[in-house]
Design an enzyme around this catalytic site. Sequence first.
Site, mmCIF file in Angstrom:
data_model
loop_
_atom_site.group_PDB
_atom_site.id
_atom_site.type_symbol
_atom_site.label_atom_id
_atom_site.label_comp_id
_atom_site.label_asym_id
_atom_site.label_seq_id
_atom_site.Cartn_x
_atom_site.Cartn_y
_atom_site.Cartn_z
ATOM 1 N N LYS A 171 -11.117 -33.639 12.043
ATOM 2 C CA LYS A 171 -9.724 -33.614 12.532
ATOM 3 C C LYS A 171 -9.487 -32.447 13.488
ATOM 4 O O LYS A 171 -8.633 -32.519 14.374
ATOM 5 C CB LYS A 171 -8.732 -33.625 11.370
ATOM 6 N N THR A 228 -2.484 -32.113 11.967
ATOM 7 C CA THR A 228 -3.061 -31.220 12.969
ATOM 8 C C THR A 228 -2.875 -31.769 14.385
ATOM 9 O O THR A 228 -2.818 -30.995 15.338
ATOM 10 C CB THR A 228 -4.555 -30.975 12.636
HETATM 11 O O1 LIG Z 1 -4.493 -24.270 12.507
HETATM 12 P P1 LIG Z 1 -5.580 -25.297 12.332
HETATM 13 O O2 LIG Z 1 -5.689 -26.222 13.489
HETATM 14 O O3 LIG Z 1 -6.882 -24.638 11.973
HETATM 15 O O4 LIG Z 1 -5.167 -26.203 11.080
HETATM 16 C C1 LIG Z 1 -4.950 -25.587 9.837
HETATM 17 C C2 LIG Z 1 -5.192 -26.559 8.700
HETATM 18 O O5 LIG Z 1 -6.515 -27.023 8.733
HETATM 19 C C3 LIG Z 1 -4.237 -27.713 8.686
HETATM 20 O O6 LIG Z 1 -4.471 -28.526 7.557
#
Ligand SMILES: O=P(O)(O)OC[C@H](O)CO
Length: 319
Positions: A171, A228
Amino acid sequence: NLAARNAAKVHLWAHDPNHAIEMTATGVNARRLPGVPLPANLVPTAALADIANAEAIFLAVPAQAVRQTCLALAEIIGNDVPLVICAKGIERTSGLFLSEVIAEVLPENPGAVLSGPSFAEDVAKGLPTAVTLAARSEDEAAELARTLATPWFRLYHSRDIRGVEIGGAAKNVLAIASGIAAGRGLGASAGAALIARGFAELSRFGRAYGADVATLAGLSGLGDLVLTCTSGQSRNFSFGFALGRGKDIAAARAEGHTTEGVFTAGVLVDLAHRKGIDMPISEAVDAVLAERISIDAAIEALLARPLKSELTQALSNEG
Ligand SMILES: O=P(O)(O)OC[C@H](O)CO
Ligand SMILES: NC(=O)c1ccc[n+]([C@@H]2O[C@H](COP(=O)([O-])OP(=O)(O)OC[C@H]3O[C@@H](n4cnc5c(N)ncnc54)[C@H](O)[C@@H]3O)[C@@H](O)[C@H]2O)c1
C-alpha cells in the site's frame, strides 16, 4: 502508549540516544508525537539491554532497519520472546518479507505482524482505530492483541502473517501513485480508479505469495490502502503529492520523513516479476522513482495500455 495502559512497565527504546534523553527529561516524544504525554510507566531508554527481559517486543523501526535491530536483539533476548513487526516494507537487499528476516536472524522466536489503517498520531490522540495482528496461531495472535487493546484501539487477530505484511508493504508504493495523481490534479475519479486498480495488483501479488484473499480485502490490505491513498496525513501520499506538484525526487526525499514506499517499490516489482505478475501502477512508481520515466509519460503509458476484460483479468496474473 497503548502497551503501557495494559502492562506494569514498558521500555521505549530509541535508536538515537539523545532522543531517549529528551523523552526522559520532558515526558513527551516531541520529535514524533508532540503534545502527547508519555505515561509514567513508559521508560525511554537508549540501552537495548534494558529490554532483555521483555515479555514481548514491538519492532517499530524502519523496515530496512529490522535486520540490524534483530541482530542486536539476538545478543540479549531469550528464544521465547515474541517479536511483533510494526514496520511496513520488504527488505531491499534480500527481497525477504520482514517475517522472513526475523525467521532468519531469530529462528526460535515467535514472529508476528501488526498492520492496518492507523496513523500513529490518531492512535496517540485516542481516535478510534482498528488493525490486524497476525501470529503463528490465532491463540498467539489473540494473546498479543490483548497487550495493545484499549477502548479506542481494536485489534482483529489472524494467523495469515504473509497476507498482513504484504498489504502493509504494497500500500505504501500505491499511495505514492495516488499522491502523484492528486498532486497533478488528476481528479477524484482517477483517485478512485487508482485505489481499485491498485487493490487488483496488490491482490494478484498477495495471492501469488500465499496470502489469504480475506486478509487482502481486510484492514491490513484494502483498509490501509484506502487510508494511505486518500490522506495527506500519509507520508507516502504526501511524498507522491510533492512529486506530482513538480518537486524533484531528491528535494522531496530530503524532507527526511520515513517514506517506506520509496524503499519498497523496486523490490516489490522484482518479486512480482519473479512470479510473472504484472503490477503496472507499482512498476510506474518504481520507474518514476528511478528516473527511468517522467511522471507525465508514466501516466500516459498507464492510460494507453490495451483495453481488457475486468473479470478475466482479475483471475490472471496480467495487469
Ligand atoms: O505515513 P505513512 O504513509 O507511512 O502511513 C502510515 C501508516 O502506515 C498508515 O496506516
Ligand atoms: N507513523 C505511523 O503512523 C505508522 C503507522 C503504522 C506503521 N508505521 C511503520 O512503522 C515503521 C517506523 O515508522 P515511524 O512512523 O515510526 O517512523 P519515524 O520516522 O517516525 O521513526 C523512525 C524511528 O526509527 C529510528 N531509526 C532510524 N534508523 C534506525 C536504525 N537503523 N535502527 C533502528 N532505529 C532506527 C529513528 O531514530 C526513529 O526514531 C515504518 O515501517 C512505518 O511504515 C508507521
